[in-house]
Scaffold this active site. Structure first.
Site, short mmCIF file in Angstrom:
data_model
loop_
_atom_site.label_atom_id
_atom_site.label_comp_id
_atom_site.label_asym_id
_atom_site.label_seq_id
_atom_site.Cartn_x
_atom_site.Cartn_y
_atom_site.Cartn_z
N ASP A 93 -3.97 -2.63 3.95
CA ASP A 93 -4.16 -1.91 2.70
C ASP A 93 -5.26 -0.87 2.81
OD1 ASP A 93 -3.03 -4.75 1.98
OD2 ASP A 93 -2.52 -3.40 0.33
N ALA B 75 0.79 -1.23 0.00
CA ALA B 75 0.00 0.00 0.00
C ALA B 75 0.83 1.29 0.00
CB ALA B 75 -0.97 -0.04 1.19
C1 LIG Z 1 2.88 -2.11 4.20
S1 LIG Z 1 1.34 -2.70 3.82
C2 LIG Z 1 1.67 -3.92 2.65
C3 LIG Z 1 0.46 -4.72 2.32
O1 LIG Z 1 0.30 -4.76 0.90
C4 LIG Z 1 0.33 -6.12 0.50
O2 LIG Z 1 -0.49 -6.39 -0.59
P1 LIG Z 1 0.16 -6.52 -2.08
O3 LIG Z 1 1.43 -7.31 -1.95
O4 LIG Z 1 -0.93 -7.20 -2.87
O5 LIG Z 1 0.38 -5.10 -2.55
C5 LIG Z 1 -0.15 -6.88 1.71
O6 LIG Z 1 -1.54 -6.77 1.88
C6 LIG Z 1 0.61 -6.15 2.78
O7 LIG Z 1 0.17 -6.34 4.08
#
Ligand SMILES: CSC[C@H]1O[C@H](OP(=O)(O)O)[C@H](O)[C@@H]1O
Length: 345
Positions: free
Chosen positions: A235, A46
């Site tokens: 997120d 995020a």
């Molecule tokens: C620092 S929050 C990161 C958060 O984002 C990830 O999702 P994605 O890899 O699909 O962008 C995941 O939900 C993490 O916790």
């Protein structure tokens, strides 16, 4: 490892889809390239998405070559493209709003380069704000980490998911560097394996003791009394504390409550969205079936099998012990305490 780096007129993006086997970069020179990098999850997480979008917006302004009065309309096209990349992480829209507000504040600047300079400064502030918030999350979150114990985390909420330091991993890094005797269980996090590929890599690079587990092993570890704390990223956090995070987080939270293990979310206030009352309003991204049926090119299922592939789930606030932010640790009642936190300067 930096998820992104602004090089003055290029956004250098570390291609996380290739980690840990290859360190490769995309040098994005256009807002379309940044949009593609976000959609392909070359940059993900995020806060990292928020900062990438801010610089993607700047690249749009640099690409524009018409008269000053046409810039606003052009930037609406840029904003639209960046906004359609991924729907769940609210940091994306938080960053876009800051960039749009900055552009609006430039109405008196007639010189296009003057406007571009102002937008670059705003994107730099967004990136610096993330670094600052993540440091503070680590310092404040250290309070909930025991002197000795096992921490379980899910997906990657580390430096690779942010501009620097991470959120959940910032708490872990700060606790470890403060001398606490901690060990981390990292969920591999199917289907894209952000835990195996990214969290394990970050923690090993930092020489923080880490054990990689399959997602379906977390319950058994808790049943054996081997997990003392769960810390995850986020997120989007709704006004009542319901939290969207990587798929599998909800299961962890229910297991943690069943085994009386503290369950914390670590996130900057840029991830809190008071405009959504509950988690039911948070849009959940559905990712391509291919990501489930293949593991980086190797078939893992029959080609024409049906697939359900949501990228996130929502953990109801009742399963969350506390939310660690740069402004403080929030506990229930979240509807009241998140509002108080957000109005605090
Ligand atoms: C620092 S929050 C990161 C958060 O984002 C990830 O999702 P994605 O890899 O699909 O962008 C995941 O939900 C993490 O916790």
């Amino acid at each position: 490892m930096k998820s992104i780096e602004w090089l003055g007129n290029i956004l250098r993006i570390l291609d996380q889809t290739k980690l840990p086997r290859e360190t490769a970069y995309r040098d994005a020179k256009s807002y379309e390239e940044v949009a593609e990098a976000i959609e392909k999850m070359e940059v993900r997480g995020a806060p990292a998405i928020g900062a990438a979008v801010a610089y993607g917006y700047v690249l749009g302004a640099l690409e524009y070559n018409g008269p000053r009065q046409g810039l606003t309309d052009f930037m609406e096209t840029v904003q639209g493209r960046l906004a359609q990349t991924r729907p769940t992480a609210v940091n994306l829209f938080w960053a876009l709003r800051r960039m749009e507000d900055r552009l609006r504040d430039c109405w008196e600047i007639e010189d296009l380069d003057g406007v571009r300079k102002a937008l670059i400064e705003e994107a730099d502030r967004i990136a610096e704000d993330d670094r600052r918030m993540n440091r503070l999350i680590g310092e404040l979150g250290n309070e909930v980490v025991p002197e000795k114990g096992n921490i379980l985390t899910h997906c990657n909420a580390g430096a690779l998911a942010t501009v620097e330091y991470g959120t959940a991993l910032s708490v872990i890094r700060t606790a470890y560097s403060s001398g606490k005797s901690i060990h981390v269980y990292a969920d591999e996090t199917r289907p894209l394996l952000q835990g195996a590929r990214l969290t394990a890599l970050e923690l090993m690079n930092d020489k923080i003791p880490v054990t990689l587990i399959a997602d379906n092993m977390a319950g058994s570890l808790m049943q054996q009394g081997k997990v003392d704390l769960v810390i995850v990223g986020a997120d989007r956090i709704a006004a009542n504390g319901d939290t969207a995070n990587k798929i599998g987080t909800y299961s962890l939270a229910v297991l943690a409550q069943a085994h009386e293990v503290p369950f914390y979310v670590a996130a900057p206030t840029s991830t809190i969205d008071l405009k959504v009352a509950t988690g039911q309003e948070i849009p959940i991204e559905e990712r391509p079936a291919k990501e489930m049926k293949e593991c980086f090119g190797v078939p893992m299922a029959p080609e024409d099998v049906n697939v359900y592939n949501p990228a996130f789930d929502v953990t109801p606030a009742k399963y969350i012990t506390g939310i660690i932010t740069e402004k403080g640790i929030v506990t229930a009642p979240y509807s009241v305490n998140l509002l108080k936190l957000m109005v605090r300067s």
